[in-house]
Design an enzyme around this catalytic site. Structure first.
Site, PDB file in Angstrom:
ATOM      1  N   PRO A 117       0.830  -1.210   0.000  1.00 16.65           N
ATOM      2  CA  PRO A 117       0.000   0.000   0.000  1.00 16.65           C
ATOM      3  C   PRO A 117       0.864   1.260   0.000  1.00 16.65           C
ATOM      4  O   PRO A 117       1.796   1.372   0.788  1.00 16.65           O
ATOM      5  CB  PRO A 117      -0.788  -0.114   1.313  1.00 16.65           C
ATOM      6  N   GLU A 118       0.587   2.162  -0.921  1.00 19.63           N
ATOM      7  CA  GLU A 118       1.325   3.418  -1.007  1.00 19.63           C
ATOM      8  C   GLU A 118       0.374   4.579  -0.706  1.00 19.63           C
ATOM      9  O   GLU A 118      -0.753   4.357  -0.297  1.00 19.63           O
ATOM     10  CB  GLU A 118       1.951   3.559  -2.401  1.00 19.63           C
ATOM     11  N   LYS A 170       2.485   7.682   4.228  1.00 17.67           N
ATOM     12  CA  LYS A 170       1.707   6.432   4.183  1.00 17.67           C
ATOM     13  C   LYS A 170       1.124   6.094   5.550  1.00 17.67           C
ATOM     14  O   LYS A 170       0.702   4.964   5.780  1.00 17.67           O
ATOM     15  CB  LYS A 170       2.606   5.280   3.733  1.00 17.67           C
ATOM     16  N   ARG A 195       1.755 -10.592   6.455  1.00 15.32           N
ATOM     17  CA  ARG A 195       3.189 -10.740   6.755  1.00 15.32           C
ATOM     18  C   ARG A 195       3.583 -10.178   8.119  1.00 15.32           C
ATOM     19  O   ARG A 195       4.742 -10.288   8.527  1.00 15.32           O
ATOM     20  CB  ARG A 195       4.013 -10.045   5.657  1.00 15.32           C
ATOM     21  N   ARG A 207      15.454  -1.815  -6.776  1.00 17.74           N
ATOM     22  CA  ARG A 207      14.062  -2.217  -6.956  1.00 17.74           C
ATOM     23  C   ARG A 207      13.812  -2.643  -8.396  1.00 17.74           C
ATOM     24  O   ARG A 207      14.417  -2.110  -9.326  1.00 17.74           O
ATOM     25  CB  ARG A 207      13.111  -1.032  -6.629  1.00 17.74           C
TER      26      ARG A 207
END
Ligand SMILES: [Zn+2]
Length: 291
Positions: free
Chosen positions: A2-3, A58, A125, A278
């Site tokens: 989620p950003e 965030k 997680r 990335r």
């Protein structure tokens, strides 16, 4: 992960659903997800009304009438699901828990409101966290001093973007955009999308950018973020509609996870390479490294 747009989607959604509701019970199923002592829980959270919901970068903050706030960081796989008799609102990491009967095995914390509605914090997680902090600490600018400016505020303009990026003239543009101390809230998806829209190669050095490049990048970041927020991030409704598995926040993507497919602008094959640590998606034709 989620950003900013997903967290903003949660903020907008919860704003109309939980402001004015009183928290009557908190069930912590995984202690590490919400470390809080019993006294604080009793004095500042239970039987307290929700008065405001805010976002910075965030991080989502739910202000309570006790002058304390619930602070959420969703990290890799966090999501929030609100359920009452009539409504279900879910956003965050797109997986089946958005639509499953809850609690399920990813549920870490359950907030119950006095009208029976529930807010589930799911986190497969377990990297995400919730904290209970005095609201005035969060209002203090120092609390977020390691975060750069918010890209969607009115005060954030081309000059501010250029100033932030030019603090790191010799670094690659992608790395600096991912750095939360330069600009708050941008992650891998939105950086790749913004660079594609601005026709900038992710490995271009900041110092090689001209004023018109900063201007295009500024507009691109705003367009990409606003479009994603408008699509509603990955709410349960969109999630179900979006090919069953994916969640909607990638629907708009032009390059992210489109490697091997044609660039929507020029038709060249989109590449994926590891850049700034990335997986990075870009068009080798429209996004040339600047010299
Ligand atoms: Zn292209």
């Amino acid at each position: 992960m989620p950003e900013l747009p997903e967290v903003e989607t949660i903020r907008i959604g919860l704003q109309r659903l939980i402001i004015g509701l009183t928290i009557s019970n908190v069930k912590i199923k995984n202690q590490k997800s919400f470390i809080v002592d019993k006294i604080s829980l009793t004095n500042f959270l239970v039987d307290k009304k929700v008065i405001n919901i805010k976002r910075r970068a965030k991080i989502l903050m739910i202000d309570l009438e006790s002058k304390y706030s619930l602070v959420f960081h969703l990290k890799m796989t966090g999501q929030l699901v609100f359920v009452n008799q009539k409504t279900r609102f879910a956003a965050g990491h797109p997986n089946d828990s958005l639509i499953n009967k809850l609690p399920d095995k990813s549920t870490r914390v359950i907030f119950t409101f006095s009208n029976g509605a529930r807010l589930y914090f799911n986190d497969q997680r377990k990297f995400g966290w919730i904290k209970l902090l005095p609201t005035n600490i969060l209002n203090d600018e120092n609390f977020f001093s390691h975060h750069g400016p918010e890209p969607l505020t009115i005060s954030f303009n081309e000059n501010e973007l250029k100033k932030q990026l030019m603090n790191h003239p010799n670094r690659q543009i992608k790395a600096v955009l991912l750095d939360q101390s330069s600009i708050a809230g941008l992650g891998n998806i939105y950086v790749d999308e913004s660079l594609w829209l601005a026709e900038l190669h992710p490995q271009s050095l900041v110092k090689s950018l001209k004023n018109e490049d900063f201007a295009r990048l500024y507009n691109s970041i705003r367009i990409v973020l606003n479009k994603s927020i408008k699509l509603g991030g990955s709410t349960d409704k969109n999630y179900v509609n979006a090919e069953g598995q994916k969640g909607s926040y990638l629907q708009f993507a032009n390059v992210f996870r489109k490697n091997g497919q044609p660039c929507p602008r020029c038709g060249s094959v989109i590449l994926k390479q590891k850049i700034s640590g990335r997986g990075t998606h870009f068009c080798p034709n429209c996004q040339k490294v600047k010299k």
